[in-house]
Scaffold this active site. Sequence first.
Site, short mmCIF file in Angstrom:
data_model
loop_
_atom_site.label_atom_id
_atom_site.label_comp_id
_atom_site.label_asym_id
_atom_site.label_seq_id
_atom_site.Cartn_x
_atom_site.Cartn_y
_atom_site.Cartn_z
N CYS A 86 40.21 36.50 40.11
CA CYS A 86 39.73 36.13 41.44
C CYS A 86 40.70 35.12 42.08
O CYS A 86 41.81 35.47 42.44
CB CYS A 86 38.30 35.61 41.35
SG CYS A 86 37.44 35.61 42.95
N HIS A 181 35.33 39.57 38.57
CA HIS A 181 35.05 38.67 37.44
C HIS A 181 34.72 39.49 36.19
O HIS A 181 33.58 39.94 36.02
CB HIS A 181 33.88 37.74 37.78
CG HIS A 181 34.25 36.67 38.76
ND1 HIS A 181 34.79 35.46 38.37
CD2 HIS A 181 34.16 36.64 40.11
CE1 HIS A 181 35.03 34.73 39.44
NE2 HIS A 181 34.66 35.41 40.52
N GLU A 183 34.28 38.39 33.28
CA GLU A 183 33.49 37.61 32.33
C GLU A 183 31.99 37.75 32.52
O GLU A 183 31.21 37.40 31.62
CB GLU A 183 33.89 36.12 32.40
CG GLU A 183 33.52 35.39 33.68
CD GLU A 183 34.56 35.50 34.78
OE1 GLU A 183 34.62 34.58 35.62
OE2 GLU A 183 35.30 36.52 34.83
#
Length: 525
Positions: A86, A181, A183
């Site tokens: 990002c 993202h 994660e």
Amino acid sequence: MTQNIHQDRILILDFGSQYTQLLARRVREIGVYCELWAWDVSEAQIRDFNPSGIILSGGPESTTEAGSPRAPEYVFQAGVPVLGVCYGMQTMAMQLGGRVESSTEREFGYAKVEVTAPGRLFDGIQDALSADGNAVLDVWMSHGDKVTAIPSDFTTVASTETCPYAIMANEAKRFYGVQFHPEVTHTHQGQHMLQRFVLEICGCAALWTPATIIEDAVVRMREQIGDDEVILGLSGGVDSSVTALLLHRAIGKRLTCVFVDNGLLRLNEAEQVMDMFGDRFGLNIIHVNAEARFLSALSGIADPEAKRKTIGRVFVEVFDEEAAKLPQVKWLAQGTIYPDVIESAASATGKAHVIKSHHNVGGLPEEMKLGLVEPLKELFKDEVRKIGLELGLPYDMLYRHPFPGPGLGVRVLGEVKKEYCDLLRRADAIFIEELHKADLYNKVSQAFTVFLPVRSVGVMGDGRKYDWVVSLRAVETIDFMTAHWAHLPYDFLGRVSNRIINEVNGISRVVYDISGKPPATIEWE
């Protein structure tokens, strides 16, 4: 000889994303050690850490604004793979000759990324196929700015309808940027992508496991402590419990645990702690019943912060007195975990917004002159729990709902009295018991009972009574930063209320808290 579980390591530079600690936990889950540092680290610090790869996190700022954070130039000169996430992708693009602009079309939430070129990071990873036969990934976006031109030596790997450069790559240098993202769980293949980066592209070995972490901690503690003795404040919470068992494995009876019963614990908790750690695990424990002392100190105090500070001060006094009886002790053990270290570092550099007032042994007098042993200081909470399981602690104890350090001191509103604590203990035990019976305990993130210092009229038999009110509280949350009140079944709430009013003499009314966070906090005080 034990393996060096720190030999392969990932450095994560933090640009301020709410997901940065989650990113670090994901790397640890892959089985590789990583550390989280502020974005403005020096070249010397990076060289000294000697990472196998570097990840640039997301962040709330705009790379188009003057003075916004930048990655140290050495990141791109170190000769190791780099993954920008990002904001991390945007600063990578800008610093290496690309362009970033503010977008009129922001992307927040789910998006479908179409992979249009081959690349090591994503080959063979997909959620679906497009009409053109390209891999499609379901991802989570959270950005306003976007890359509008990539550096000349990069290629475009994927895009969305509104984001032409959702993934960029320089395969020769092993530099990768993703606008989403990986994660978060909403990016369905995110962990697969991180695994590809960490294990295959960075070439790390998965050495970071509960068993190897325990082995490493035992060796390091034995080297640090030698033949000395250690004292630990054992609360029965996850961190101090795992610390106690790790130390016991390393040095045996040279560990003395001090368990201070402050009268603010849950029903039968003191007995459970002594049975578990004294009888079952054979630890050397000093049990101090200081209920009267704590309640006396809290008498007349209604302000929540004043109560916290009083509880912390009295604990330090009691612990100090017990430590003074053990002059042979040379070390103090604490259950400091990695988020505490991150918070302290942020505080020292002025980058933290709010630092909570802790009421642990960190306030012990300097004249004690004890060395500090912190075997958990590299670990996240989920890692501590996994190590606890490996050491033989019960699942139910390790995965209990959070309980505040000051205990019932902040769940009795206003002044704390023994009568109030005793009533609250019994009411709360009924609520938790019924949650377990109904298989609801693990479906809510936190549940507890609060004592309200107000009386309410009730009817029992042919008579009226004027007794106390308690509130039940149950919430659902992912990160405890925001929370929704749990929509527990009416018949369940009715059963809990009926049991409390009938079984706890002194309580005449039970209410249910339906406040979300924000605006309310999860705890009442």
